[in-house]
Design a protein around this motif. Structure first.
Motif, short mmCIF file in Angstrom:
data_model
loop_
_atom_site.label_atom_id
_atom_site.label_comp_id
_atom_site.label_asym_id
_atom_site.label_seq_id
_atom_site.Cartn_x
_atom_site.Cartn_y
_atom_site.Cartn_z
N GLU A 166 0.92 -1.30 -0.05
CA GLU A 166 0.14 0.00 -0.12
C GLU A 166 0.71 1.33 0.05
N ARG A 167 0.46 2.27 -0.67
CA ARG A 167 1.11 3.59 -0.93
C ARG A 167 0.01 4.55 -0.38
N ILE A 168 0.44 5.41 0.69
CA ILE A 168 -0.40 6.46 1.37
C ILE A 168 0.39 7.61 1.75
N THR A 169 0.02 8.86 1.63
CA THR A 169 0.79 10.06 2.14
C THR A 169 0.42 10.09 3.43
N MET A 170 1.27 10.80 4.27
CA MET A 170 1.29 11.18 5.70
C MET A 170 -0.08 11.77 6.07
N ILE A 171 -0.32 12.85 5.30
CA ILE A 171 -1.59 13.63 5.46
C ILE A 171 -2.66 12.54 5.44
N ASP A 172 -2.92 11.84 4.06
CA ASP A 172 -4.05 11.05 4.16
C ASP A 172 -4.21 9.99 5.25
N ALA A 173 -2.83 9.30 5.65
CA ALA A 173 -2.91 8.52 6.87
C ALA A 173 -3.62 8.99 8.32
N ALA B 140 -6.92 9.20 12.38
CA ALA B 140 -6.79 10.14 13.39
C ALA B 140 -8.51 11.02 13.01
N GLY B 141 -8.77 10.99 11.76
CA GLY B 141 -9.86 12.02 11.45
C GLY B 141 -9.50 13.35 11.40
N VAL B 142 -8.19 13.63 11.36
CA VAL B 142 -7.95 15.13 11.12
C VAL B 142 -7.47 15.51 9.82
N ASP B 143 -7.76 16.25 8.91
CA ASP B 143 -7.49 16.80 7.79
C ASP B 143 -6.26 17.86 7.86
N TRP B 144 -4.97 17.51 7.75
CA TRP B 144 -3.92 18.46 8.08
C TRP B 144 -4.11 19.69 6.99
N ASN B 145 -4.60 19.43 5.99
CA ASN B 145 -4.81 20.53 5.07
C ASN B 145 -5.51 21.61 5.41
N ASP B 146 -6.28 21.38 6.33
CA ASP B 146 -7.22 22.45 6.93
C ASP B 146 -6.44 23.21 8.26
N VAL B 147 -5.27 22.61 8.47
CA VAL B 147 -4.60 23.34 9.74
C VAL B 147 -3.64 24.26 9.18
N LYS B 148 -4.18 25.60 9.29
CA LYS B 148 -3.36 26.66 8.68
C LYS B 148 -2.07 27.01 8.89
N ASN C 136 3.86 15.04 12.45
CA ASN C 136 4.41 13.63 12.78
C ASN C 136 4.13 13.04 14.06
N LEU C 137 4.00 14.05 15.07
CA LEU C 137 3.29 13.48 16.41
C LEU C 137 1.94 12.73 16.20
N PHE C 138 1.12 13.26 15.73
CA PHE C 138 -0.15 12.87 15.18
C PHE C 138 -0.07 11.46 14.63
N PHE C 139 0.88 11.52 13.43
CA PHE C 139 1.00 10.14 12.82
C PHE C 139 1.53 8.94 14.04
N GLU C 140 2.46 9.50 14.60
CA GLU C 140 3.19 8.53 15.61
C GLU C 140 1.88 8.02 16.73
N ALA D 198 -3.57 19.92 18.81
CA ALA D 198 -2.80 18.72 19.60
C ALA D 198 -3.22 18.69 20.74
N LYS D 199 -3.46 19.87 21.64
CA LYS D 199 -4.02 19.88 22.83
C LYS D 199 -5.45 19.24 22.94
N GLU D 200 -6.27 19.62 21.75
CA GLU D 200 -7.65 19.05 21.99
C GLU D 200 -7.71 17.59 21.79
N LYS D 201 -6.66 17.12 21.00
CA LYS D 201 -6.49 15.54 20.85
C LYS D 201 -5.47 14.80 21.96
N HIS D 202 -5.11 15.70 22.81
CA HIS D 202 -4.06 15.39 23.90
C HIS D 202 -2.88 14.61 23.32
N VAL D 203 -2.30 15.17 22.41
CA VAL D 203 -0.94 14.71 21.87
C VAL D 203 0.23 15.68 22.21
#
Length: 533
Positions: free
Chosen positions: A354-361, A366-374, A401-405, A383-388
């Motif tokens: 399988e091949r997937i981008t980190m943003i898509d993963a 995680a249900g978070v679209d990083w493209n919307d994080v300005k 990257n922390l969200f990915f991990e 990160a505070k909201e998701k306790h990361v």
């Protein structure tokens, strides 16, 4: 309890004393085993067994099992004995003579004839030792032997009446006297720490451990065979370096007395291999030890084996194809299948990875679209909201990257390439055309583990200098794992490096997967351990 331990220690000391006395007696009789310099081995135990089975199939193919229908117990016994003797006569007419050597793991003395078990690299085999066959003096010496002694055995292969393929000894040569006591056979060497400290004993007592390291050797051979077949050239680069770059890690430091200068042990193979690409070698790889002054856990050892390769005129897409084919090839060569099982989990290397981008993963798991994080503030708030947990020095890409991990890695069980990482965590990688916040990088994941890391390598010396400058700033701020500017490497880039793809992966973690080993120490012959003193 203390008294029992004391008695046991006294018993062991007495047994050790007896072994040394036996050695002294042999030496006084002019039979010192340590004066023997060689023994001509003709076969391993598995070869002796296979040759006998092959000949047996050929010579006894027409013989049917003895029919004991209607016989009483005594008659049946006599019929089977007669059948066995006839079979032995046929086989003994074309004897398979062998010389094997190995460690005696079992001995049973029965008057004028005895049995022992000899273990070598390929397995073990029973040996029948008769006084009339090897001579009275030699038999007397054999009876005094100890478990752990190393013997050379000359004789012929036969099958006992109980059906076990064995060697009928004609000569028994003591090649080395064991002065220590092996662990008790049925309990073996089970203390994990002692297994790692005394790997030699572990290899003797645990056949599955020996098999693990035989497979490790085959893995290395298969990697080399594959890369050599692809036109790669194996090279060697320095372990002692003035500037330990190529990865985010704290190095070990040492002092070079002859030069009166401080050096570091390398943490990566990257920067020197890229110098060779500049020099025109085009396809290079190295399998070598690297050293990272970090913690110990089931997947990390401060000294480990890394494979890195670099290929001119390709990018990270070419590296994905090469990695997928290489992993599939190695599994097939070592295991005979592209399906591997680790801790009961099946992974199929035969299917396209399988091949997937980190943003898509991150979006998928995680249900978070990083493209919307300005911006950075939005990333911190999310990160505070998701306790990361994050640090003040972390930028937007670091937090991605922390969200990915946190949310993604554990789900990546089947082989998966995670592509297009943020630039903040990739100081040696080319930017994605049209999207300079991200780079052409992938990591291969299996079993939730990072298995390989690869780039479209940065070859712009001006861009590289700026990224080194950012790493220098991190180092000055207290980041022990930040890289430092490497002026000679920058000079090489200024001379000109072609577009290049590169891969790095830890051999040890691959060995863990292919041998179903729970910890990295199980695939290192001599893992790093804290001193007992």
């Amino acid at each position: 309890m203390g008294e029992n331990n004391q008695v046991k220690e006294q018993d062991v000391n007495q047994l050790l004393k007896v072994r040394r006395e036996k050695l002294s007696a042999l030496q006084e009789a002019g039979k010192d085993p340590f004066t023997i310099t060689r023994y001509d081995v003709t076969h391993h135990t598995d070869e002796a067994r296979a040759l006998y089975e092959e000949l047996e199939t050929k010579l006894l193919a027409d013989r049917k099992p003895v029919d004991t229908t209607g016989m009483d117990e005594a008659a049946e016994k006599e019929a089977k004995k007669a059948d066995y003797n006839e079979r032995r006569e046929i086989m003994d007419a074309q004897p398979i003579r062998v010389c094997i050597a190995g460690r005696m793991m079992f001995k049973r003395v029965m008057g004028k004839a005895s049995f022992c078990n000899i273990q070598d690299l390929k397995g073990n085999i029973q040996v029948y030792v008769a006084r009339d066959a090897i001579g009275e003096e030699s038999y007397g010496d054999f009876k005094k032997s100890d478990i752990g002694d190393i013997y050379g055995v000359k004789g012929f292969v036969f099958r006992t009446m109980m059906g076990e393929i064995s060697i009928h000894a004609e000569e028994m040569t003591l090649l080395s006297k064991s002065l220590q006591i092996l662990p008790e056979k049925y309990h073996g060497l089970t203390d994990t720490d002692m297994r790692y400290r005394q790997r030699y004993t572990d290899l003797i007592m645990n056949a599955e451990v020996k098999d693990t390291f035989v497979k490790r050797s085959k893995i290395l051979t298969a990697i080399r065979k594959y890369l050599d077949g692809q036109g790669f050239m194996e090279v060697e680069t320095p372990m002692l370096v003035a500037n330990a770059g190529g990865a985010a890690a704290r190095p070990f430091e040492t002092h070079f007395n002859a030069l009166n200068e401080d050096f570091k042990l390398r943490i990566s193979l990257e920067l020197y291999l890229k110098r060779l690409i500049v020099g025109g070698l085009e396809k290079v790889y190295e399998i070598g030890r690297v050293f990272r002054n970090e913690g110990l856990d089931t997947r990390h050892n401060p000294e480990f084996t890394l494979m890195e390769l670099y290929q001119a005129y390709t990018d990270y897409n070419g590296m994905m194809d090469l990695t997928e084919n290489m992993y599939r090839y190695v599994a097939q060569e070592v295991l005979g299948t592209t399906t591997i099982v680790y801790n009961g989990i099946e992974m199929d290397l035969g299917k396209p990875f399988e091949r997937i981008t980190m943003i898509d993963a991150v979006k998928k798991y995680a249900g978070v679209d990083w493209n919307d994080v300005k911006d950075l503030d939005a990333a911190r708030a999310l990160a505070k909201e998701k306790h990361v947990e994050f640090e003040d020095r972390h930028k937007k890409g670091d937090i991605l990257n922390l969200f990915f991990e946190e949310f993604v890695e554990e789900h990546l069980v089947q082989p998966t390439f995670v592509m297009d990482h943020p630039i903040e965590i990739s100081p040696l990688t080319k930017k994605k055309p049209g999207n300079p916040d991200y780079v052409e990088r992938f990591e291969l994941f299996m079993n939730g583990w990072e298995m390989a890391n690869a780039y479209s390598e940065l070859n712009d010396p001006i861009d590289q200098r700026e990224r080194f400058k950012a790493q220098d700033a991190l180092a000055e701020a207290g980041d022990d794992e930040a890289q430092h500017t490497d002026e000679d490497f920058l000079n090489a880039l200024e001379i000109g490096m072609p577009p290049t793809g590169g891969i790095g992966y830890g051999i040890d973690r691959l060995c863990m997967l292919l041998t179903d080993s729970p910890a990295i120490r199980d695939v290192l012959l001599f893992p790093t351990l804290k001193s007992l003193s």
